[in-house]
Enzyme design. Structure first.
Site, PDB file in Angstrom:
ATOM      1  N   PHE A 117       0.858  -1.186   0.000  1.00  0.00           N
ATOM      2  CA  PHE A 117       0.000   0.000   0.000  1.00  0.00           C
ATOM      3  C   PHE A 117       0.896   1.238   0.000  1.00  0.00           C
ATOM      4  CE2 PHE A 117      -4.393   1.361   0.699  1.00  0.00           C
ATOM      5  CZ  PHE A 117      -5.068   0.231   0.278  1.00  0.00           C
ATOM      6  N   GLN A 122      -7.035  15.150   3.315  1.00  0.00           N
ATOM      7  CA  GLN A 122      -6.416  14.305   2.288  1.00  0.00           C
ATOM      8  C   GLN A 122      -7.308  14.121   1.065  1.00  0.00           C
ATOM      9  OE1 GLN A 122      -5.893   9.749   2.676  1.00  0.00           O
ATOM     10  NE2 GLN A 122      -3.866  10.611   2.939  1.00  0.00           N
ATOM     11  N   HIS A 130      -7.731  11.764  -2.072  1.00  0.00           N
ATOM     12  CA  HIS A 130      -7.294  10.459  -2.551  1.00  0.00           C
ATOM     13  C   HIS A 130      -7.150  10.550  -4.059  1.00  0.00           C
ATOM     14  CE1 HIS A 130      -7.161   6.212  -3.429  1.00  0.00           C
ATOM     15  NE2 HIS A 130      -7.167   5.913  -2.151  1.00  0.00           N
ATOM     16  N   LEU A 143     -14.687   5.895  -4.342  1.00  0.00           N
ATOM     17  CA  LEU A 143     -13.288   5.519  -4.214  1.00  0.00           C
ATOM     18  C   LEU A 143     -12.917   4.263  -5.000  1.00  0.00           C
ATOM     19  CD1 LEU A 143     -10.835   6.490  -2.451  1.00  0.00           C
ATOM     20  CD2 LEU A 143     -11.254   4.424  -1.161  1.00  0.00           C
ATOM     21  N   GLU A 199      -6.584   2.176  -3.226  1.00  0.00           N
ATOM     22  CA  GLU A 199      -5.165   2.143  -3.540  1.00  0.00           C
ATOM     23  C   GLU A 199      -4.694   0.696  -3.717  1.00  0.00           C
ATOM     24  OE1 GLU A 199      -3.317   5.094  -1.067  1.00  0.00           O
ATOM     25  OE2 GLU A 199      -1.699   3.680  -0.699  1.00  0.00           O
ATOM     26  N   ARG A 215      -0.411   9.571  -0.830  1.00  0.00           N
ATOM     27  CA  ARG A 215      -1.583  10.073  -1.557  1.00  0.00           C
ATOM     28  C   ARG A 215      -1.477  11.525  -1.979  1.00  0.00           C
ATOM     29  NH1 ARG A 215      -6.086   6.843   2.015  1.00  0.00           N
ATOM     30  NH2 ARG A 215      -5.521   4.853   1.089  1.00  0.00           N
ATOM     31  N   HIS A 257     -11.116  12.861   0.675  1.00  0.00           N
ATOM     32  CA  HIS A 257     -11.187  11.531   1.253  1.00  0.00           C
ATOM     33  C   HIS A 257     -11.125  11.454   2.766  1.00  0.00           C
ATOM     34  CE1 HIS A 257     -10.862   7.245   1.254  1.00  0.00           C
ATOM     35  NE2 HIS A 257      -9.661   7.236   1.758  1.00  0.00           N
ATOM     36  N   ARG A 306      -2.171  11.182   5.926  1.00  0.00           N
ATOM     37  CA  ARG A 306      -2.312   9.803   6.429  1.00  0.00           C
ATOM     38  C   ARG A 306      -1.867   8.781   5.388  1.00  0.00           C
ATOM     39  NH1 ARG A 306      -6.216   5.743   5.801  1.00  0.00           N
ATOM     40  NH2 ARG A 306      -7.763   7.067   4.803  1.00  0.00           N
TER      41      ARG A 306
HETATM   42  C1  LIG Z   1     -14.531   4.898   0.647  1.00  0.00           C
HETATM   43  C2  LIG Z   1     -13.537   4.822   1.765  1.00  0.00           C
HETATM   44  C3  LIG Z   1     -12.583   3.809   1.779  1.00  0.00           C
HETATM   45  C4  LIG Z   1     -11.648   3.744   2.818  1.00  0.00           C
HETATM   46  N1  LIG Z   1     -10.722   2.734   2.817  1.00  0.00           N
HETATM   47  C5  LIG Z   1      -9.855   2.620   3.852  1.00  0.00           C
HETATM   48  C6  LIG Z   1      -8.934   1.531   3.920  1.00  0.00           C
HETATM   49  O1  LIG Z   1      -8.911   0.640   3.072  1.00  0.00           O
HETATM   50  N2  LIG Z   1      -8.083   1.487   4.967  1.00  0.00           N
HETATM   51  C7  LIG Z   1      -8.069   2.432   5.945  1.00  0.00           C
HETATM   52  O2  LIG Z   1      -7.276   2.334   6.874  1.00  0.00           O
HETATM   53  N3  LIG Z   1      -8.954   3.466   5.908  1.00  0.00           N
HETATM   54  C8  LIG Z   1      -9.841   3.568   4.897  1.00  0.00           C
HETATM   55  N4  LIG Z   1     -10.740   4.614   4.875  1.00  0.00           N
HETATM   56  C9  LIG Z   1     -10.824   5.513   6.034  1.00  0.00           C
HETATM   57  C10 LIG Z   1     -11.538   4.793   7.161  1.00  0.00           C
HETATM   58  O3  LIG Z   1     -12.455   3.885   6.663  1.00  0.00           O
HETATM   59  C11 LIG Z   1     -12.278   5.775   8.060  1.00  0.00           C
HETATM   60  O4  LIG Z   1     -11.441   6.824   8.428  1.00  0.00           O
HETATM   61  C12 LIG Z   1     -12.739   5.059   9.334  1.00  0.00           C
HETATM   62  O5  LIG Z   1     -13.452   3.903   9.010  1.00  0.00           O
HETATM   63  C13 LIG Z   1     -13.572   5.986  10.190  1.00  0.00           C
HETATM   64  O6  LIG Z   1     -14.113   5.252  11.253  1.00  0.00           O
HETATM   65  P1  LIG Z   1     -14.904   5.986  12.411  1.00  0.00           P
HETATM   66  O7  LIG Z   1     -15.341   4.929  13.357  1.00  0.00           O
HETATM   67  O8  LIG Z   1     -14.102   7.114  12.918  1.00  0.00           O
HETATM   68  O9  LIG Z   1     -16.163   6.635  11.652  1.00  0.00           O
HETATM   69  P2  LIG Z   1     -17.444   5.961  10.942  1.00  0.00           P
HETATM   70  O10 LIG Z   1     -17.230   4.561  10.605  1.00  0.00           O
HETATM   71  O11 LIG Z   1     -17.902   6.844   9.868  1.00  0.00           O
HETATM   72  O12 LIG Z   1     -18.524   6.070  12.057  1.00  0.00           O
HETATM   73  C14 LIG Z   1     -19.073   7.320  12.457  1.00  0.00           C
HETATM   74  C15 LIG Z   1     -20.271   7.035  13.303  1.00  0.00           C
HETATM   75  O13 LIG Z   1     -20.694   8.220  13.930  1.00  0.00           O
HETATM   76  C16 LIG Z   1     -22.092   8.290  13.886  1.00  0.00           C
HETATM   77  N5  LIG Z   1     -22.456   9.704  13.992  1.00  0.00           N
HETATM   78  C17 LIG Z   1     -21.955  10.753  13.307  1.00  0.00           C
HETATM   79  N6  LIG Z   1     -22.544  11.900  13.708  1.00  0.00           N
HETATM   80  C18 LIG Z   1     -23.417  11.556  14.676  1.00  0.00           C
HETATM   81  C19 LIG Z   1     -24.332  12.276  15.475  1.00  0.00           C
HETATM   82  N7  LIG Z   1     -24.476  13.595  15.369  1.00  0.00           N
HETATM   83  N8  LIG Z   1     -25.101  11.590  16.347  1.00  0.00           N
HETATM   84  C20 LIG Z   1     -24.996  10.239  16.470  1.00  0.00           C
HETATM   85  N9  LIG Z   1     -24.148   9.507  15.740  1.00  0.00           N
HETATM   86  C21 LIG Z   1     -23.364  10.165  14.857  1.00  0.00           C
HETATM   87  C22 LIG Z   1     -22.491   7.616  12.589  1.00  0.00           C
HETATM   88  O14 LIG Z   1     -23.806   7.145  12.657  1.00  0.00           O
HETATM   89  C23 LIG Z   1     -21.472   6.477  12.547  1.00  0.00           C
HETATM   90  O15 LIG Z   1     -21.959   5.359  13.243  1.00  0.00           O
HETATM   91  C24 LIG Z   1     -11.681   4.704   3.851  1.00  0.00           C
HETATM   92  C25 LIG Z   1     -12.633   5.705   3.838  1.00  0.00           C
HETATM   93  C26 LIG Z   1     -13.537   5.782   2.791  1.00  0.00           C
HETATM   94  C27 LIG Z   1     -14.526   6.912   2.792  1.00  0.00           C
END
Ligand SMILES: Cc1cc2nc3c(=O)[nH]c(=O)nc-3n(C[C@H](O)[C@H](O)[C@H](O)COP(=O)(O)OP(=O)(O)OC[C@H]3O[C@@H](n4cnc5c(N)ncnc54)[C@H](O)[C@@H]3O)c2cc1C
Length: 596
Positions: A116, A236, A238, A248, A251, A282, A369, A411
């Site tokens: 990666f 960032q 992507h 997306l 990568e 990236r 991204h 990142r």
């Molecule tokens: C398309 C895509 C592909 C990716 N691929 C990779 C990868 O291969 N490897 C990697 O390391 N990273 C990857 N990333 C980045 C990574 O997936 C995310 O940064 C990470 O999953 C974020 O996790 P999180 O738990 O912080 O947020 P999330 O999984 O988004 O969870 C946020 C939570 O907060 C809740 N929430 C938000 N606001 C409120 C509110 N006001 N009240 C109540 N609940 C709320 C939502 O309901 C949700 O449950 C990718 C990101 C994207 C967009």
């Protein structure tokens, strides 16, 4: 009033929130509140993998991972936190495997790993296989696995409750206020400890890979309470989003040997990153694509280039690059093998574009991204509020909404899924430990008053403004002027525009004034959050007069360690934005010039 009481309340049910909920629930009465049904969180969209130096396919170790992450961060990451994360990584991935996560396997049954961007063998400088993956659905698998574990552990879920406000009493976290989407009723959650895990805010940009829910709610809520956000100028882009749609293309495609081709049919990355080429980090690849397009080498004069993963191209370029299998035999792939490793990507392109990546090249452009900035925390997930890292008792943050800071200016791929599981766990552990000895703070008589009046004012607004129009204008100006390339003039104009949009937002009228699943009202509310976040991003970006990581200024093209090797802390006080700084923690690695 609907009042609930828990020792620990987690806001957000993505990977970070579920990991925090799981660990907190082992020592404290815990609730997880989420505006989405948990398995719809954006973590489920993560494709490529989770980084850990398991060394299953070739030599690797956590120190190399640490150095790559420091370097990838353009030296803005805090090195103590980075080392902590990279050393916890192998154990964290094995823990997920033990919970039943169906990782892809090597022929002898170990967790499979792929190269990666930015992850290298520190001795040769060549890409190393460090990303552990479950096909191109790694995030989906993490989310499902952790949700099952939370259910098993009897975590209390409040699904489809949107948090509007945070309650702070005597300088300590005391609860949150949320609206129940199904009824429109407000609920107060009284707690000793609150963990924000609300994800990112990429929806402020026109072209983005981010889910609709990425509206920066957690960041905006804390900002309204005068609390700081850190390094918000670092966002960032992507390199490979599907042209115009922003969806997306992982990568992992380049990890499997895909390469970038411009409108003249040339492979251009060796020009920008001679050693690591298409797998450069990236920010480097996004700028390279943007430069190719700007200099007229987009495909058909349009704003896109090609990503080529056709088996014959992969084989050809692997031979040219000297890339072999781990046993030294030539790297040969078939369409069938590519399909097995990247099923979703191939499906997306076939469905959304009518392009078959096994026989055709994919049109791509950079897409907004990931947010490196966010709610400042230490490595235990405790929210810190100043340059001395003073902790706000009872308040925690983890995941994309937090800034530990392990990603610094930029990142590395696969380090976010790692960040959410490592820091989600520690935030959960710390919050439960704190709740053991802390008391519940007494809630104010009407803790919901502020949320109720703001929410009702929006519902009953009698102005003429349309929230969708304001949102469209904000996204465009942020993408054009506070995007991949930035300069003083563009950003100053963007700031004026965002402020004018904030004024117009006061006159927003929603047409649906009902209570049940009023998504129009909630979208308007989220726009209010996005405008707050867009403003502080722009102010922070205007303020940082250098280029570093994802923050690239045409008018200040160099990194300036003498003046800018420091974190930005931005906060709002009495309506005014104030900027402070915090030192970067440097342990083993003195900043070096970036060599590509
Ligand atoms: C398309 C895509 C592909 C990716 N691929 C990779 C990868 O291969 N490897 C990697 O390391 N990273 C990857 N990333 C980045 C990574 O997936 C995310 O940064 C990470 O999953 C974020 O996790 P999180 O738990 O912080 O947020 P999330 O999984 O988004 O969870 C946020 C939570 O907060 C809740 N929430 C938000 N606001 C409120 C509110 N006001 N009240 C109540 N609940 C709320 C939502 O309901 C949700 O449950 C990718 C990101 C994207 C967009």
């Amino acid at each position: 009033m609907n009042i609930h009481q828990f020792d620990v309340v987690v806001v957000g049910a993505g990977g970070a929130g579920l990991m925090a909920g799981l660990y907190a629930s082992r020592g404290a009465k815990t609730a997880v509140i989420s505006k989405l049904y948990p398995t719809r969180s954006h973590t489920g969209a993560a494709q490529g993998g989770v980084a850990a130096a398991l060394g299953n396919l070739e030599g690797d170790n956590p120190d190399w991972h640490t150095y790559d992450t420091v370097k990838g961060s353009d030296y803005l990451g805090d090195q103590d936190a980075i080392e902590f994360m990279c050393h916890e990584a192998p154990q964290a991935v094995i823990e997920l495997e033990n919970y039943g996560l169906p990782f892809d396997r090597t022929p002898d049954g170990r967790i499979s790993q792929r190269p990666f961007g930015g992850h290298t063998n520190n001795e040769t400088g060549k890409p190393v296989r460090r990303a552990c993956h479950a096909a191109d659905r790694t995030g989906h698998m993490i989310l499902q696995t952790l949700y099952q574990q939370c259910l098993k552990n009897k975590v209390n879920f409040f699904d489809e409750y949107q948090v509007l406000d945070f309650i702070i009493v005597n300088g300590k976290a005391a609860g949150v206020v949320a609206v129940e989407l199904a009824t429109g009723e407000l609920h107060t959650f009284h707690a000793k400890a609150i963990i924000f895990a609300t994800g990112g805010h990429g929806r402020i940009f026109e072209v983005t890979s981010n889910a609709y829910a990425y509206t920066g709610d957690g960041a905006a809520i804390l900002l309204r309470h005068g609390l700081p956000l850190q390094d918000m100028e670092f966002f960032q882009f992507h390199p490979t989003g599907i042209y115009k749609l922003g969806i997306l293309i992982t990568e992992g495609v380049r990890g499997e040997g895909g390469i970038l081709i411009n409108g003249k049919g040339e492979r251009f990355m060796p020009k920008y990153a001679p050693t690591i080429k298409d797998l450069a980090s990236r920010d480097v690849v996004s700028r390279a694509i943007y430069t190719e397009i700007r200099e007229g080498r987009g495909v058909n004069g349009q704003n896109y280039v090609y990503l080529d993963v056709r088996p014959e191209s992969v084989i050809k370029y692997a031979a040219l690059d000297g890339r072999t299998n781990p046993d030294g035999t030539p790297y040969i792939v078939t369409g069938e093998q590519i399909l097995k490793k990247l099923p979703d990507i191939i499906d997306f392109c076939r469905v959304y574009l009518g392009v078959d990546p096994l026989t055709q090249m994919m049109p791509i452009q950079p897409t907004a991204h990931y947010t490196m900035g966010g709610i400042p925390t230490n490595k235990y997930g405790e929210v810190v509020i100043d340059d001395k890292n003073t902790v706000l008792p009872g308040l925690y943050a983890a995941g994309e909404c937090a800034c530990v800071s392990v990603h610094g200016g930029n990142r590395l791929g696969c380090n976010s899924l790692l960040d959410i599981i490592v820091f989600g766990k520690h935030a959960g552990l710390k919050a439960a430990e704190y709740a053991k000895t802390a008391d519940f703070e007494k809630l104010p008589d009407d803790a919901e008053a502020g949320s109720r009046s703001a929410f009702e004012a929006l519902r009953n607004g009698s102005g003429k403004e349309n929230a969708f129009d304001i949102g469209t204008e904000m996204k465009k100006v942020m993408f054009d002027d506070v995007g991949i390339y930035r300069n003083e003039k563009g950003m100053a104009e963007a700031l004026e525009k965002v402020r004018a949009l904030k004024e117009r937002f006061k006159g927003v009228r929603v047409t649906d004034t009902g209570k049940i699943f009023n998504t129009e009202l909630l979208n308007a509310w989220e726009l209010g959050n996005m405008l707050e976040v867009a403003e502080v991003i722009t102010v922070s970006a205007l303020n940082r007069k250098e280029s570093r990581g994802g923050h690239s200024r045409e008018d200040c093209p160099n990194r300036d360690d003498k003046n800018w090797l420091k974190h930005t802390l931005v906060r709002k006080q009495n309506g005014e934005i104030k900027i402070d700084y915090k030192p970067v923690t440097i342990t083993k690695y003195q900043p070096k010039e970036r060599v590509y």
